[in-house]
Design a protein around this motif. Sequence first.
Motif, PDB file in Angstrom:
ATOM      1  N   UNK A   1      17.547   7.890 -16.304  1.00 40.29           N
ATOM      2  CA  UNK A   1      17.541   8.581 -17.591  1.00 40.29           C
ATOM      3  C   UNK A   1      18.941   9.080 -17.921  1.00 40.29           C
ATOM      4  N   UNK A   2      19.407   8.749 -19.123  1.00 36.14           N
ATOM      5  CA  UNK A   2      20.643   9.316 -19.649  1.00 36.14           C
ATOM      6  C   UNK A   2      20.309  10.046 -20.946  1.00 36.14           C
ATOM      7  N   UNK A   3      21.308  10.594 -21.591  1.00 33.37           N
ATOM      8  CA  UNK A   3      21.056  11.346 -22.818  1.00 33.37           C
ATOM      9  C   UNK A   3      20.497  10.464 -23.924  1.00 33.37           C
ATOM     10  N   UNK A   4      20.828   9.165 -23.905  1.00 32.37           N
ATOM     11  CA  UNK A   4      20.459   8.292 -25.019  1.00 32.37           C
ATOM     12  C   UNK A   4      19.559   7.116 -24.651  1.00 32.37           C
ATOM     13  N   UNK A   5      19.332   6.899 -23.357  1.00 32.52           N
ATOM     14  CA  UNK A   5      18.590   5.687 -22.985  1.00 32.52           C
ATOM     15  C   UNK A   5      17.856   5.850 -21.660  1.00 32.52           C
TER      16      UNK A   5
ATOM     17  N   UNK B   1      15.811   0.990 -22.799  1.00 35.57           N
ATOM     18  CA  UNK B   1      15.086   1.521 -23.948  1.00 35.57           C
ATOM     19  C   UNK B   1      15.860   2.709 -24.521  1.00 35.57           C
ATOM     20  N   UNK B   2      15.921   2.782 -25.844  1.00 37.67           N
ATOM     21  CA  UNK B   2      16.499   3.968 -26.462  1.00 37.67           C
ATOM     22  C   UNK B   2      15.642   5.179 -26.128  1.00 37.67           C
ATOM     23  N   UNK B   3      16.277   6.279 -25.844  1.00 37.87           N
ATOM     24  CA  UNK B   3      15.546   7.504 -25.536  1.00 37.87           C
ATOM     25  C   UNK B   3      15.293   8.261 -26.838  1.00 37.87           C
ATOM     26  N   UNK B   4      14.094   8.147 -27.325  1.00 36.91           N
ATOM     27  CA  UNK B   4      13.724   8.748 -28.603  1.00 36.91           C
ATOM     28  C   UNK B   4      12.798   9.936 -28.328  1.00 36.91           C
ATOM     29  N   UNK B   5      13.134  11.127 -28.809  1.00 41.63           N
ATOM     30  CA  UNK B   5      12.269  12.293 -28.569  1.00 41.63           C
ATOM     31  C   UNK B   5      10.865  12.069 -29.114  1.00 41.63           C
TER      32      UNK B   5
ATOM     33  N   UNK C   1       8.223   6.138 -22.049  1.00 44.81           N
ATOM     34  CA  UNK C   1       8.488   5.929 -23.460  1.00 44.81           C
ATOM     35  C   UNK C   1       7.159   5.980 -24.204  1.00 44.81           C
ATOM     36  N   UNK C   2       7.218   6.085 -25.521  1.00 43.54           N
ATOM     37  CA  UNK C   2       6.003   6.241 -26.309  1.00 43.54           C
ATOM     38  C   UNK C   2       5.999   5.270 -27.495  1.00 43.54           C
TER      39      UNK C   2
END
Length: 327
Positions: A213-217, A234-238, A265-266
């Motif tokens: 896990x990073x801040x953006x992905x 995967x993009x890390x989307x809240x 992810x969702x």
Amino acid sequence: MDTGTHVVMGIALGGLATLDPAVGMHTPMSQAVMIAALAGSQAPDIDTVLKLKNNAVYIRNHRGFTHSIPAVLVWSLLIPGILFLFYPEANFLHLWLWTLLAVVLHVFVDIFNAYGTQAIRPFSKKWVALGLINTFDPFIFISHLAAIAVWYIGGHPGITFLMLYIILAGYYVIRLLMQLRIKRRLREMIEEDIETIIISPTMKFRQWRIAVTTAHAFYVGRSLDGHVVILDTFNRVPVPETDVMKAAKQDENIAAFLSFSPVYRWEIDTFKDHYEVRFIDLRYRSKGHYPFVAIVHLSHDLELLSSYTGWIFSEEKLQKKLKLGSV
């Protein structure tokens, strides 16, 4: 660990206990300690019966309170307390100590799995999962069977199992060094600042699953024979605070998944007659598929239609469970 491994560990502790002068060999005390070691090695997994209720309850509670500090103390007193009724001549202090060791060992080895335990309750409900050893490790299980065989053909049980655990301590150190090497490689490969690295062992000695896990992905990969490869990004989307998502989070299957999974992810899809909200755990990628999921179907009025959480290896089976209203 799996039930079979806990059983052979219980036998090993019963054999190791013969090094204790208060236990000895071929005595009522040694019999009591063997029974206590076997019972203590299984007691924390009594919560497995929760699976009979549903997956949500099982996921939320398995390896939870029954593996906690208060539970360890209860098991260590309850088991020898019962056995003392049948072996009144036993040394209760030593019977209690070996039972305590059996229960502690059970919880201790479970910490090294990717699933982990809530071993530090009541101080924290955090899941402690070090990810060094697979739930079933062939080397650990087979080495126990080999040691039991040595005992069966006449070897001294105490010395045999003491040597076994010295070897296994070295094995754990080797696994730790392998994991640290993978983490160093990941920090070299991924240019972003890494927040968390989850490395999950498999049954294969030199194969590991990876979720970063990073801040953006989110980066999903594997390590095989020392080679680290990123397979999916995967993009890390809240998670959005929409009415649909808020309603989904009220479902017990979704809530259980979110209480357990640290990296996911969702997805939200809108269909003619319902919404579908899906959460996908990224730790267990297998053959291009992510089998551990939680999914809920909601009407357009946000009423629960069906939901499920657990291990699914095909979309067809998942949809069948949802049609049956599996919860």
